[in-house]
Design an enzyme around this catalytic site. Structure first.
Site, PDB file in Angstrom:
ATOM      1  N   GLN A   1      23.459  67.758  80.604  1.00  0.00           N
ATOM      2  CA  GLN A   1      22.381  67.514  79.631  1.00  0.00           C
ATOM      3  C   GLN A   1      21.335  66.608  80.263  1.00  0.00           C
ATOM      4  O   GLN A   1      20.313  66.308  79.665  1.00  0.00           O
ATOM      5  CB  GLN A   1      22.953  66.822  78.393  1.00  0.00           C
ATOM      6  CG  GLN A   1      23.994  67.654  77.677  1.00  0.00           C
ATOM      7  CD  GLN A   1      24.908  66.791  76.821  1.00  0.00           C
ATOM      8  OE1 GLN A   1      24.630  66.539  75.665  1.00  0.00           O
ATOM      9  NE2 GLN A   1      25.999  66.327  77.395  1.00  0.00           N
TER      10      GLN A   1
ATOM     11  N   HIS B   1      19.246  71.038  79.183  1.00  0.00           N
ATOM     12  CA  HIS B   1      18.073  70.363  78.602  1.00  0.00           C
ATOM     13  C   HIS B   1      16.876  70.368  79.549  1.00  0.00           C
ATOM     14  O   HIS B   1      15.948  69.584  79.383  1.00  0.00           O
ATOM     15  CB  HIS B   1      18.429  68.934  78.170  1.00  0.00           C
ATOM     16  CG  HIS B   1      19.348  68.891  76.985  1.00  0.00           C
ATOM     17  ND1 HIS B   1      20.049  67.777  76.592  1.00  0.00           N
ATOM     18  CD2 HIS B   1      19.669  69.868  76.081  1.00  0.00           C
ATOM     19  CE1 HIS B   1      20.766  68.066  75.515  1.00  0.00           C
ATOM     20  NE2 HIS B   1      20.572  69.313  75.195  1.00  0.00           N
TER      21      HIS B   1
ATOM     22  N   CYS C   1      -2.137  77.662  80.988  1.00  0.00           N
ATOM     23  CA  CYS C   1      -2.151  78.853  81.853  1.00  0.00           C
ATOM     24  C   CYS C   1      -0.820  79.071  82.573  1.00  0.00           C
ATOM     25  O   CYS C   1      -0.675  80.035  83.309  1.00  0.00           O
ATOM     26  CB  CYS C   1      -3.294  78.762  82.869  1.00  0.00           C
ATOM     27  SG  CYS C   1      -2.991  77.580  84.196  1.00  0.00           S
TER      28      CYS C   1
ATOM     29  N   CYS D   1       1.484  74.037  83.565  1.00  0.00           N
ATOM     30  CA  CYS D   1       0.388  73.918  82.599  1.00  0.00           C
ATOM     31  C   CYS D   1       0.773  74.586  81.276  1.00  0.00           C
ATOM     32  O   CYS D   1       1.241  75.715  81.261  1.00  0.00           O
ATOM     33  CB  CYS D   1      -0.861  74.568  83.179  1.00  0.00           C
ATOM     34  SG  CYS D   1      -2.228  74.572  82.011  1.00  0.00           S
TER      35      CYS D   1
ATOM     36  N   ALA E   1      32.291  56.193  84.375  1.00  0.00           N
ATOM     37  CA  ALA E   1      32.295  57.471  85.077  1.00  0.00           C
ATOM     38  C   ALA E   1      32.504  57.295  86.585  1.00  0.00           C
ATOM     39  O   ALA E   1      33.326  57.986  87.195  1.00  0.00           O
ATOM     40  CB  ALA E   1      30.984  58.207  84.812  1.00  0.00           C
TER      41      ALA E   1
ATOM     42  N   GLY F   1      30.774  61.048  80.376  1.00  0.00           N
ATOM     43  CA  GLY F   1      29.632  60.242  79.929  1.00  0.00           C
ATOM     44  C   GLY F   1      28.709  60.926  78.943  1.00  0.00           C
ATOM     45  O   GLY F   1      27.506  60.768  79.027  1.00  0.00           O
TER      46      GLY F   1
END
Ligand code: OAD
Length: 255
Positions: A106, A126, A137, A134, A241, A197
Site C-alpha cells: 500500500q 495505491h 493531456c 499531466c 518490522a 506494518g
C-alpha cells in the site's frame, strides 16, 4: 517470540507461493510517517483547517490543485529524503530465495523497487509518487524531484495542465491493472500470507489473509500493535518490522 518466529520461518521454508503485504509501518523504520496510530498523518487537521483525507483527495486536486500539492509535496519530499531499510531488503532477498513470493504494498514511496523487489512480482495497489503525468493531456513529465524544485502546483511543459503523481487519492479508484493482477494471483492461491506494518483497514488487504486461512494456508502478522486482523492470523509477531524481518530471514535457507 523466538518460537513464533521459528514457526513462521518453517511455514515460509515449506511454501512456494507466498504473499507479503506491506504497509506504512514498514517504511516507518525509514523515518516516514504512518497514517493511523501514534504519530499518524490522519490524527487531526492540517494547518489549513481541513482533514488530510480531504486535502489529499481527487476532487480537491482538481478544484484546488495548489492546496492538494502542498501536501503531496510534503509526502514527496519525505519519500525522496528517505531510504529503504533492512526490512525492505529482507523482503527483496526473500523474493530472491522464493521465486514465487509476491509483494502487495500500500506504500507509495517506491522503497520495495529501490530495495530490489522485482517489478513483475510487486503490486502497488495505491500507486506511486512517480512518474508525474499531466491531468489534461496525460503526457508523462519531469521527475518528482525536478517538479518539487519549481513552483507548485507543477505544470505540464506541453500544454500547461496540472501535473499529478500516479497515486491513489481519496475518492479515487484503485488502479485497474494492479487490481486485476492481485485477483488473478489470489485465484491461483497462496500457501502463506505475511502482513507487515499495516493496520489492514481495507477489504482488499484483509481478503488475501481470510481467503488463505479458509483454504488451509498459513497467515502471520508483524506489527507492534493489534490490528483488525490480529485475531484472524495463525501467528502474531509483536515487534518492529525491521528487527523481525531480519531475524525471520536468518531462519530461512538461502538456496
Ligand atoms: P496505517 O498507518 O493505517 O497503519 C500502520 C501500521 O503500522 C499500524 O498498524 C502500526 O501499528 C504499524 N507500525 C507502526 N510502526 C511499525 C513498525 N516499526 N513495524 C511494524 N509495524 C509498525 O498504514 P497502512 O495500513 O499502510 O492509502 O494504511 C493503508 C493506507 O491508508 C495507506 O496506503 C494510505 C492510507 O489511506 C492511500 O494513501 C491511498
Amino acid at each position: 517470540m523466538d518460537q513464533a518466529i521459528a514457526r513462521v520461518a518453517r511455514a515460509i521454508e515449506c511454501a512456494e507461493r507466498i504473499l507479503v503485504i506491506s504497509g506504512a509501518g514498514l517504511s516507518a523504520e525509514s523515518g516516514l510517517p504512518t497514517y493511523r496510530g501514534i504519530g499518524g498523518l490522519y490524527n487531526g487537521f492540517t494547518e489549513d483547517g481541513l482533514p488530510i483525507e480531504q486535502v489529499l483527495s481527487g476532487p480537491v486536486l482538481r478544484s484546488q490543485p495548489a492546496l492538494c500539492w502542498k501536501y503531496l509535496a510534503e509526502l514527496g519530499r519525505a519519500c525522496l529524503g528517505a531510504q529503504p531499510n533492512a526490512g525492505h531488503l529482507a523482503i527483496a532477498e526473500l523474493q530472491r530465495r522464493k521465486p514465487q513470493c509476491w509483494v502487495l504494498t500500500q506504500n507509495i514511496d517506491g522503497f520495495h523497487q529501490r530495495a530490489g523487489s522485482p517489478e513483475e512480482r510487486l503490486i502497488c495497489i495505491h500507486g506511486a509518487m512517480q512518474p508525474l503525468y499531466c491531468q489534461s493531456c496525460a503526457a508523462e513529465s519531469e521527475t518528482l524531484e525536478a517538479a518539487l524544485r519549481g513552483g507548485l502546483p507543477p505544470r505540464c511543459q506541453a500544454c500547461g495542465g496540472i501535473l499529478r503523481p500516479p497515486v491513489v487519492l481519496f475518492e479515487e479508484m484503485l488502479p485497474e491493472a494492479a487490481l486485476e493482477q492481485l485477483y488473478s494471483e489470489l485465484g491461483k492461491g497462496f500457501e502463506v500470507v505475511l502482513l507487515v506494518g499495516t493496520s489492514a483497514s481495507f477489504p482488499y488487504i484483509a481478503e488475501p489473509v481470510l481467503r488463505t486461512r479458509q483454504a488451509g494456508g498459513f497467515t502471520a502478522e508483524i506489527n507492534p500493535d493489534l490490528t483488525l486482523l490480529s485475531h484472524s492470523v495463525d501467528v502474531r509477531l509483536a515487534g518492529r518490522a525491521l528487527d523481525v524481518l531480519v531475524n525471520l530471514l536468518s531462519h530461512i535457507s538461502s538456496h
